[in-house]
Motif scaffolding. Structure first.
Motif: not given
Length: 287
Positions: A135-156
């Motif tokens: 739900a907050r992945s857009l805000d997370i992706a905007r963080h300047p230290a973040v270079v990549a995003m990954m999603w996890g299925a089973e924990d989700l």
């Protein structure tokens, strides 16, 4: 300086247990990038031993070039900031030249802030594997230290009370597909790399190839692997076929020869088709 998105090597990124240092270099030989895992792959009883192994491996002069020349090829997945193991992970990594860290169970930019407060210069791969994280992945992706995003299925699925991420035929449930697309789009919107989740049935090479082709076609930068044999399957899935390369070259040639609107193989060519073709040829140079 935080390494950039372009420093990520792909498309095959392989998880390796941190308590098996004998596998680190082998993993690097098989995959394009490696995630040395201090979290799920290591039991609580082995956490400290795994940290010690990681530190010793990083201190070995034979490994310095890996950590400094191509720093985002070697990523360490730490335990989440809410766990009892996070502080010790940070203490270990501060004494190493590791420049890239995967942060599991990322649910907010503040989680990234906590990591950066401990390791100011690392590149962060944010792993969104809960309803809050997606739900907050857009805000997370905007963080300047973040270079990549990954999603996890089973924990989700576990976080929302589900029983499994996949249907009996191996396809993702709709909720998992929604999360997958959300994280991918938010990563792309912020100019960050994206990593598709693992395919757990490593004996099912056909299913992996199909999912990797879909990941490639959808725009994921990398596909995560849990077994070395999966890496070549992912590479083959990401590599354009000879027909795709020929089609792209001929389409772009038709566009270049046209003084106005171009037609190619009975289809009017517009800007999206041109960019699709350019993406195909770009991959022939980078895979």
């Amino acid at each position: 300086m935080i390494p950039s998105k372009s420093a990520l090597a792909g498309p095959a990124i392989l998880f390796c247990p941190a308590d098996r240092p004998d596998r680190y270099r082998k993993a690097l030989e098989r995959a394009d990038s490696v995630i040395v895992d201090l979290e799920d792959a290591v039991t609580p009883e082995q956490k400290q031993a795994a940290r010690d192994h990681l530190r010793e491996w990083c201190e070995d002069p034979r490994n310095h070039s890996i950590l400094t020349t191509d720093p985002v090829r070697f990523i360490v997945r730490v335990n989440s900031p809410s766990s009892d193991f996070f502080v010790d992970d940070m203490e270990t990594l501060r004494s190493t030249p590791v420049r890239a860290v995967m942060l599991p169970k990322t649910e907010s930019p503040e989680d990234v802030d906590r990591l950066i407060a401990e390791l100011p210069e690392v590149a962060v791969v944010a792993l969104c594997e809960s309803a809050a994280g997606v739900a907050r992945s857009l805000d997370i992706a905007r963080h300047p230290a973040v270079v990549a995003m990954m999603w996890g299925a089973e924990d989700l699925l576990a976080s929302i009370g589900g029983l499994s991420s996949r249907l009996p035929d191996g396809r993702y449930r709709d909720v998992a597909r929604a999360a997958r697309g959300t994280v991918l789009l938010h990563a792309a919107a912020c100019g960050k790399a994206s990593i598709d989740s693992i395919y757990t049935n490593y004996s099912d090479t056909v299913g992996l190839a199909e999912e990797a082709r879909d990941a490639s076609g959808s725009g994921f930068t990398l596909k995560a692997c849990i077994h070395p044999t999966q890496c070549e399957i992912v590479r083959e899935a990401y590599a354009p076929t000879p027909e795709e390369i020929r089609y792209a070259r001929e389409l772009l040639a038709a566009v270049n020869e046209s003084r106005g609107a171009a037609s190619f193989r009975g289809t009017m060519v517009d800007d999206p088709l041109i960019r699709h073709a350019e993406n195909v040829l770009r991959r022939t140079r980078t895979l």
